[in-house]
Design a protein around this motif. Structure first.
Motif, PDB file in Angstrom:
ATOM      1  N   GLY A   1       0.888  -1.153  -0.073  1.00  0.00           N
ATOM      2  CA  GLY A   1       0.123   0.089  -0.073  1.00  0.00           C
ATOM      3  C   GLY A   1       0.891   1.302  -0.167  1.00  0.00           C
ATOM      4  N   LEU A   2       0.545   2.294  -0.815  1.00  0.00           N
ATOM      5  CA  LEU A   2       1.203   3.279  -0.902  1.00  0.00           C
ATOM      6  C   LEU A   2       0.333   4.773  -0.757  1.00  0.00           C
ATOM      7  CD1 LEU A   2       3.567   2.429  -3.743  1.00  0.00           C
ATOM      8  CD2 LEU A   2       4.391   2.982  -1.209  1.00  0.00           C
ATOM      9  N   PHE A   3       1.030   5.687   0.233  1.00  0.00           N
ATOM     10  CA  PHE A   3       0.370   6.941  -0.051  1.00  0.00           C
ATOM     11  C   PHE A   3       1.359   7.978  -0.691  1.00  0.00           C
ATOM     12  CE2 PHE A   3      -0.733  11.012   2.683  1.00  0.00           C
ATOM     13  CZ  PHE A   3      -1.502  11.485   2.050  1.00  0.00           C
ATOM     14  N   PHE A   4       0.730   8.727  -1.602  1.00  0.00           N
ATOM     15  CA  PHE A   4       1.819   9.848  -2.233  1.00  0.00           C
ATOM     16  C   PHE A   4       1.150  11.279  -1.854  1.00  0.00           C
ATOM     17  CE2 PHE A   4       1.416   5.998  -4.919  1.00  0.00           C
ATOM     18  CZ  PHE A   4       2.664   6.036  -5.434  1.00  0.00           C
ATOM     19  N   CYS A   5       2.157  11.970  -1.663  1.00  0.00           N
ATOM     20  CA  CYS A   5       1.987  13.279  -1.039  1.00  0.00           C
ATOM     21  C   CYS A   5       1.238  14.383  -2.026  1.00  0.00           C
ATOM     22  CB  CYS A   5       3.173  14.289  -0.659  1.00  0.00           C
ATOM     23  SG  CYS A   5       4.144  14.688  -1.916  1.00  0.00           S
ATOM     24  N   ASN A   6       1.019  13.868  -3.184  1.00  0.00           N
ATOM     25  CA  ASN A   6       0.261  14.653  -4.508  1.00  0.00           C
ATOM     26  C   ASN A   6      -0.062  13.756  -5.593  1.00  0.00           C
ATOM     27  OD1 ASN A   6       0.656  17.561  -3.744  1.00  0.00           O
ATOM     28  ND2 ASN A   6       2.591  17.497  -3.998  1.00  0.00           N
ATOM     29  N   ASP A   7      -1.059  14.011  -5.980  1.00  0.00           N
ATOM     30  CA  ASP A   7      -1.530  13.443  -6.938  1.00  0.00           C
ATOM     31  C   ASP A   7      -0.651  12.952  -8.202  1.00  0.00           C
ATOM     32  OD1 ASP A   7      -4.097  12.671  -5.855  1.00  0.00           O
ATOM     33  OD2 ASP A   7      -5.223  13.616  -7.268  1.00  0.00           O
ATOM     34  N   ASP A   8      -0.068  14.029  -8.802  1.00  0.00           N
ATOM     35  CA  ASP A   8       0.802  13.835  -9.939  1.00  0.00           C
ATOM     36  C   ASP A   8       1.891  12.736  -9.652  1.00  0.00           C
ATOM     37  OD1 ASP A   8       2.331  15.448  -8.050  1.00  0.00           O
ATOM     38  OD2 ASP A   8       2.886  16.878  -9.441  1.00  0.00           O
ATOM     39  N   LEU A   9       2.371  12.502  -8.409  1.00  0.00           N
ATOM     40  CA  LEU A   9       3.344  11.373  -7.989  1.00  0.00           C
ATOM     41  C   LEU A   9       2.530  10.280  -8.359  1.00  0.00           C
ATOM     42  CD1 LEU A   9       4.992  12.634  -4.805  1.00  0.00           C
ATOM     43  CD2 LEU A   9       5.913  12.446  -7.254  1.00  0.00           C
ATOM     44  N   ALA A  10       1.245  10.096  -7.657  1.00  0.00           N
ATOM     45  CA  ALA A  10       0.360   8.897  -7.782  1.00  0.00           C
ATOM     46  C   ALA A  10       0.169   8.550  -9.196  1.00  0.00           C
ATOM     47  CB  ALA A  10      -0.787   9.128  -6.834  1.00  0.00           C
ATOM     48  N   GLN A  11      -0.243   9.513  -9.828  1.00  0.00           N
ATOM     49  CA  GLN A  11      -0.529   9.193 -11.300  1.00  0.00           C
ATOM     50  C   GLN A  11       0.551   8.673 -12.104  1.00  0.00           C
ATOM     51  OE1 GLN A  11      -1.865  12.946 -12.873  1.00  0.00           O
ATOM     52  NE2 GLN A  11      -3.733  12.963 -11.633  1.00  0.00           N
ATOM     53  N   GLY A  12       1.680   9.020 -11.793  1.00  0.00           N
ATOM     54  CA  GLY A  12       3.152   8.531 -12.272  1.00  0.00           C
ATOM     55  C   GLY A  12       3.054   7.079 -11.877  1.00  0.00           C
ATOM     56  N   ALA A  13       2.889   6.877 -10.526  1.00  0.00           N
ATOM     57  CA  ALA A  13       2.951   5.406 -10.148  1.00  0.00           C
ATOM     58  C   ALA A  13       2.055   4.583 -10.767  1.00  0.00           C
ATOM     59  CB  ALA A  13       2.863   5.563  -8.831  1.00  0.00           C
ATOM     60  N   VAL A  14       0.756   4.985 -10.947  1.00  0.00           N
ATOM     61  CA  VAL A  14      -0.121   4.102 -11.838  1.00  0.00           C
ATOM     62  C   VAL A  14       0.425   4.042 -13.212  1.00  0.00           C
ATOM     63  CG1 VAL A  14      -2.471   4.224 -12.710  1.00  0.00           C
ATOM     64  CG2 VAL A  14      -2.183   5.093 -10.385  1.00  0.00           C
ATOM     65  N   LEU A  15       0.879   5.047 -13.909  1.00  0.00           N
ATOM     66  CA  LEU A  15       1.347   4.482 -15.269  1.00  0.00           C
ATOM     67  C   LEU A  15       2.534   3.768 -15.363  1.00  0.00           C
ATOM     68  CD1 LEU A  15       0.990   8.339 -16.621  1.00  0.00           C
ATOM     69  CD2 LEU A  15      -0.447   6.155 -17.225  1.00  0.00           C
ATOM     70  N   GLN A  16       3.355   3.773 -14.181  1.00  0.00           N
ATOM     71  CA  GLN A  16       4.748   3.063 -14.301  1.00  0.00           C
ATOM     72  C   GLN A  16       4.077   1.664 -14.098  1.00  0.00           C
ATOM     73  OE1 GLN A  16       7.546   3.797 -15.205  1.00  0.00           O
ATOM     74  NE2 GLN A  16       8.574   1.947 -14.631  1.00  0.00           N
ATOM     75  N   ALA A  17       3.054   1.583 -13.109  1.00  0.00           N
ATOM     76  CA  ALA A  17       2.449   0.131 -12.885  1.00  0.00           C
ATOM     77  C   ALA A  17       2.367  -0.539 -14.109  1.00  0.00           C
ATOM     78  CB  ALA A  17       1.534   0.060 -11.690  1.00  0.00           C
ATOM     79  N   LEU A  18       1.404   0.130 -14.738  1.00  0.00           N
ATOM     80  CA  LEU A  18       0.875  -0.408 -15.958  1.00  0.00           C
ATOM     81  C   LEU A  18       2.003  -0.693 -16.952  1.00  0.00           C
ATOM     82  CD1 LEU A  18      -2.030   2.156 -16.958  1.00  0.00           C
ATOM     83  CD2 LEU A  18      -2.203  -0.217 -16.622  1.00  0.00           C
ATOM     84  N   ARG A  19       3.142   0.046 -17.066  1.00  0.00           N
ATOM     85  CA  ARG A  19       4.345  -0.397 -17.790  1.00  0.00           C
ATOM     86  C   ARG A  19       4.817  -1.793 -17.419  1.00  0.00           C
ATOM     87  NH1 ARG A  19       4.878   5.299 -18.513  1.00  0.00           N
ATOM     88  NH2 ARG A  19       5.917   5.539 -16.411  1.00  0.00           N
ATOM     89  N   GLU A  20       5.125  -1.916 -16.221  1.00  0.00           N
ATOM     90  CA  GLU A  20       5.695  -2.894 -15.554  1.00  0.00           C
ATOM     91  C   GLU A  20       4.692  -4.195 -15.213  1.00  0.00           C
ATOM     92  OE1 GLU A  20       8.247  -2.302 -12.189  1.00  0.00           O
ATOM     93  OE2 GLU A  20       8.847  -0.078 -13.055  1.00  0.00           O
ATOM     94  N   ASP A  21       3.654  -4.113 -15.763  1.00  0.00           N
ATOM     95  CA  ASP A  21       2.357  -5.150 -15.488  1.00  0.00           C
ATOM     96  C   ASP A  21       2.210  -5.453 -13.970  1.00  0.00           C
ATOM     97  OD1 ASP A  21       0.394  -6.874 -16.433  1.00  0.00           O
ATOM     98  OD2 ASP A  21       1.749  -8.543 -16.542  1.00  0.00           O
ATOM     99  N   ILE A  22       2.189  -4.260 -13.173  1.00  0.00           N
ATOM    100  CA  ILE A  22       2.092  -4.584 -11.738  1.00  0.00           C
ATOM    101  C   ILE A  22       0.568  -4.300 -11.208  1.00  0.00           C
ATOM    102  CG2 ILE A  22       2.542  -3.570  -9.192  1.00  0.00           C
ATOM    103  CD1 ILE A  22       5.293  -2.933 -10.520  1.00  0.00           C
ATOM    104  N   ALA A  23       0.040  -5.307 -10.658  1.00  0.00           N
ATOM    105  CA  ALA A  23      -1.546  -5.000 -10.667  1.00  0.00           C
ATOM    106  C   ALA A  23      -1.696  -4.095  -9.431  1.00  0.00           C
ATOM    107  CB  ALA A  23      -2.198  -6.282 -10.258  1.00  0.00           C
ATOM    108  N   VAL A  24      -2.772  -2.958  -9.896  1.00  0.00           N
ATOM    109  CA  VAL A  24      -3.112  -2.110  -8.902  1.00  0.00           C
ATOM    110  C   VAL A  24      -4.757  -2.231  -8.988  1.00  0.00           C
ATOM    111  CG1 VAL A  24      -3.274   0.545  -8.309  1.00  0.00           C
ATOM    112  CG2 VAL A  24      -1.340  -0.555  -9.257  1.00  0.00           C
TER     113      VAL A  24
END
Length: 344
Positions: free
Chosen positions: A255-278
């Motif tokens: 589980g992760l909490f990001f201090c800003n949405d832009d960081l979280a959005q970047g993490a969601v996109l990176q998870a898609l690239r790395e095939d990490i389920a969110v």
């Protein structure tokens, strides 16, 4: 030909605008500033006269005549963050009907740059100032206190003193409680290895961090090794990079909490690239609920902050001070809302 305009500049004067439109100079001034008490038809007549003459107001002269300008200074740390754009729009909506000009200063999260802006803007004798947060240099505090200019603080709550002048007026919400709410939400979802990713480590970000840590501590889940704190500006690209870095360091984080949405959005996109389920592999919670967050894949859970409401209420509080009245609540808490979506 009759010569018009100021003797020194040759430019058309307010008196000439007033004469052409058949009103007093005071009424002409109010009409040109957009003061709502001037009848629309009369205001239109004055504006037409000003356009005919090519009249342009001289705010410096107006400030000298009244010992105060009709300008309100708003100091924000960033113009690239949607959070502050929404706040500025709301401030304009409140100030415009009163005929007040809004001067914007962007200090890029730099206390020295903010200090210079305060020094420069105070020379223009603003009638009021809206400040972001409560933390600033001692020199800034002293200048604001000595100026006697009414100030209202935004985005943060607290009883800090303004250069020893008493309790600071503030409109915002508890950054600490927002961070704790994120921790409690992830824990309620069954997550036990919880990390925190942050950038642009200003006071408000660190308050969120403390709240998140408190939420973990209450559940016996403290994990300081799962924190990544980067001093550089927050961005989507940075969010993706920090997400990959943290998972490389601790592959059991769920589980992760990001201090800003832009960081979280970047993490969601990176998870898609790395095939990490969110959220299957790792759940995510952002902060601020920026417009794009509800359209990510998966849609991002985020803490919605009342950015427009803060700007509106802070501007209204400042108008109350300018009217010589007392603000009823010195620390106005507008709260926040956890927007639960697919990412958690």
């Amino acid at each position: 030909m009759t010569r018009t305009g100021s003797r020194t500049t040759g430019r058309p004067t307010l008196a000439e605008v007033a004469k052409l439109s058949g009103v007093s100079p005071i009424t002409a001034s109010r009409a040109l500033r957009g003061v709502s008490t001037v009848a629309p038809a009369l205001a239109e007549k004055v504006q037409a006269a000003a356009a005919t003459l090519g009249y342009i107001a001289n705010p410096a002269a107006r400030a000298l005549a009244s010992a105060r300008s009709h300008s309100v200074v708003v100091l924000i740390p960033s113009l690239s963050n949607h959070l502050f754009i929404d706040t500025l729009e709301a401030i304009h909506e409140v100030m415009r009907p009163r005929g007040l000009e809004v001067l914007i200063g962007n200090y890029h999260y730099d206390a020295v740059e903010e200090e210079n802006l305060i020094r420069n803007y105070l020379a223009y004798q603003p009638c009021g100032i809206l400040l972001t947060g409560l933390e600033r240099s001692e020199a800034s505090r002293q200048m604001l206190a000595a100026s006697g200019v009414p100030c209202v603080h935004m985005m943060e709550l607290g009883g800090a003193e303004l250069g020893g002048a008493g309790e600071a007026l503030s409109v915002g919400f508890s950054q600490f409680e927002a961070g704790r709410a994120a921790a409690r939400h992830l824990i309620a979802r069954g997550r036990r290895r919880l990390g925190f990713i942050a950038a642009q480590l200003d006071r408000r970000v660190m308050q969120r961090a403390e709240g998140f840590r408190q939420g973990l501590a209450e559940a016996g889940l403290s994990a300081p090794e799962l924190e990544l704190l980067a001093p550089e500006p927050s961005s989507i690209a940075l969010g993706g990079a920090l997400f990959s870095q943290l998972l490389a360091q601790a592959d059991d984080v769920d589980g992760l909490f990001f201090c800003n949405d832009d960081l979280a959005q970047g993490a969601v996109l990176q998870a898609l690239r790395e095939d990490i389920a969110v959220p299957g592999r790792v759940a995510m919670v952002g902060f601020n609920d920026l417009p794009a967050s509800a359209h990510m894949v998966p849609r991002l859970t985020s803490i919605r902050t009342p950015r427009a409401a803060v700007g509106r209420a802070a501007a209204q509080a400042l108008l109350t001070l300018l009217d010589g009245k007392r603000v009823a609540v010195s620390q106005l808490d507008l709260g926040f809302e956890l927007m639960v979506r697919e990412s958690s």
